[in-house]
Design a protein around this motif. Sequence first.
Motif, PDB file in Angstrom:
ATOM      1  N   THR A 196     -91.520  40.449 -55.303  1.00  0.00           N
ATOM      2  CA  THR A 196     -92.430  39.649 -56.121  1.00  0.00           C
ATOM      3  C   THR A 196     -93.683  39.276 -55.338  1.00  0.00           C
ATOM      4  O   THR A 196     -94.795  39.314 -55.870  1.00  0.00           O
ATOM      5  CB  THR A 196     -91.719  38.375 -56.620  1.00  0.00           C
ATOM      6  OG1 THR A 196     -90.576  38.752 -57.393  1.00  0.00           O
ATOM      7  CG2 THR A 196     -92.646  37.529 -57.477  1.00  0.00           C
ATOM      8  N   GLY A 204     -88.838  36.467 -54.146  1.00  0.00           N
ATOM      9  CA  GLY A 204     -88.386  37.677 -53.478  1.00  0.00           C
ATOM     10  C   GLY A 204     -89.539  38.415 -52.835  1.00  0.00           C
ATOM     11  O   GLY A 204     -90.696  38.286 -53.264  1.00  0.00           O
ATOM     12  N   TYR A 240     -83.388  31.827 -44.357  1.00  0.00           N
ATOM     13  CA  TYR A 240     -84.775  32.026 -44.762  1.00  0.00           C
ATOM     14  C   TYR A 240     -85.562  32.663 -43.622  1.00  0.00           C
ATOM     15  O   TYR A 240     -85.280  32.439 -42.450  1.00  0.00           O
ATOM     16  CB  TYR A 240     -85.434  30.689 -45.129  1.00  0.00           C
ATOM     17  CG  TYR A 240     -84.844  30.021 -46.344  1.00  0.00           C
ATOM     18  CD1 TYR A 240     -85.206  30.414 -47.622  1.00  0.00           C
ATOM     19  CD2 TYR A 240     -83.934  28.975 -46.206  1.00  0.00           C
ATOM     20  CE1 TYR A 240     -84.673  29.792 -48.744  1.00  0.00           C
ATOM     21  CE2 TYR A 240     -83.402  28.349 -47.317  1.00  0.00           C
ATOM     22  CZ  TYR A 240     -83.771  28.761 -48.579  1.00  0.00           C
ATOM     23  OH  TYR A 240     -83.240  28.133 -49.687  1.00  0.00           O
ATOM     24  N   PRO A 290     -90.287  35.143 -47.821  1.00  0.00           N
ATOM     25  CA  PRO A 290     -89.602  35.924 -48.850  1.00  0.00           C
ATOM     26  C   PRO A 290     -88.118  35.615 -48.927  1.00  0.00           C
ATOM     27  O   PRO A 290     -87.469  35.367 -47.908  1.00  0.00           O
ATOM     28  CB  PRO A 290     -89.829  37.367 -48.392  1.00  0.00           C
ATOM     29  CG  PRO A 290     -89.931  37.256 -46.901  1.00  0.00           C
ATOM     30  CD  PRO A 290     -90.624  35.949 -46.634  1.00  0.00           C
ATOM     31  N   GLN A 291     -87.583  35.657 -50.125  1.00  0.00           N
ATOM     32  CA  GLN A 291     -86.141  35.541 -50.326  1.00  0.00           C
ATOM     33  C   GLN A 291     -85.625  36.933 -50.680  1.00  0.00           C
ATOM     34  O   GLN A 291     -85.555  37.305 -51.843  1.00  0.00           O
ATOM     35  CB  GLN A 291     -85.831  34.531 -51.425  1.00  0.00           C
ATOM     36  CG  GLN A 291     -86.205  33.104 -51.056  1.00  0.00           C
ATOM     37  CD  GLN A 291     -85.846  32.107 -52.138  1.00  0.00           C
ATOM     38  OE1 GLN A 291     -85.666  32.454 -53.287  1.00  0.00           O
ATOM     39  NE2 GLN A 291     -85.760  30.839 -51.768  1.00  0.00           N
ATOM     40  N   GLY A 292     -85.288  37.708 -49.671  1.00  0.00           N
ATOM     41  CA  GLY A 292     -84.859  39.082 -49.873  1.00  0.00           C
ATOM     42  C   GLY A 292     -86.009  40.066 -49.761  1.00  0.00           C
ATOM     43  O   GLY A 292     -87.168  39.713 -49.968  1.00  0.00           O
ATOM     44  N   ASP A 293     -85.679  41.302 -49.418  1.00  0.00           N
ATOM     45  CA  ASP A 293     -86.623  42.410 -49.269  1.00  0.00           C
ATOM     46  C   ASP A 293     -87.790  42.053 -48.355  1.00  0.00           C
ATOM     47  O   ASP A 293     -88.941  42.360 -48.646  1.00  0.00           O
ATOM     48  CB  ASP A 293     -87.142  42.889 -50.623  1.00  0.00           C
ATOM     49  CG  ASP A 293     -87.863  44.242 -50.506  1.00  0.00           C
ATOM     50  OD1 ASP A 293     -87.607  44.961 -49.520  1.00  0.00           O
ATOM     51  OD2 ASP A 293     -88.693  44.558 -51.377  1.00  0.00           O
ATOM     52  N   SER A 294     -87.480  41.428 -47.236  1.00  0.00           N
ATOM     53  CA  SER A 294     -88.539  41.166 -46.266  1.00  0.00           C
ATOM     54  C   SER A 294     -89.028  42.462 -45.634  1.00  0.00           C
ATOM     55  O   SER A 294     -90.185  42.562 -45.213  1.00  0.00           O
ATOM     56  CB  SER A 294     -88.048  40.199 -45.177  1.00  0.00           C
ATOM     57  OG  SER A 294     -86.880  40.692 -44.540  1.00  0.00           O
TER      58      SER A 294
END
Length: 232
Positions: A98, A95, A151, A120-124
């Motif tokens: 992270t 994420g 992605y 990133p996987q989410g919250d870019s």
Amino acid sequence: MLNISERLARIAAHVPQGARMADIGSDHAYLPLYLAQKGQIASAVAGELNEGPFRGAERNVRSRGYSDRITVRKGNGLAVIEPGEVDVITVAGMGGGTIREILSAGEEKLAGVQRLVLSPQGDSEGLRRWLGEHGWQILDEEMLVEDEKMYEIVVAERGEMAVDDRNAMEFGPILLAQKHPLIADRVDYELGKIRLALEGLEKAKGDSGEQRRQELLARRQQLEEVKAYVQS
């Protein structure tokens, strides 16, 4: 040649020729191995926190004969490298929050690093803001769909970048400028969630429900404007 996913191949394309790279959260070291097989990197550190993938990475590197070029290390985030040891860092499969934590916790290890290649996987959005606030500017971006998942890839180098444009931070300044077609798909997904939330609020009572409704309507308008822009 090692067969890797399209996402990893796209990430690999952003690693400069002759780089000394570190792949953080390297899993089974597929990305460093692919780059080594292509002769694209001078050296690599494959960092992995979890025991199973760490052992798998060791076996993969050893069995393919790249132990002289790829060092596999067990550790958390940038703890696996020393300042000045690498000039490119790749991080994928985590994420955005992270990834921010990894970069923040090991910021002193970024000395000498010229490029970050992040997926990133989410919250870019949060990750892009962190980059701009810590002396990095976005050089390139990509979006792709693989196995029915969307992605993003964010490539950053040292420099100044404004972080006050919400749309640019959320959807990517370069992706927006390119009017990337996948942005509309992402917006449609978000609009679907807003529609369901608004339907749920129809039964809500009181000021708190009305406040949330206004927030959702404002968000819907913002997203519709983004979609209109990328489709113009």
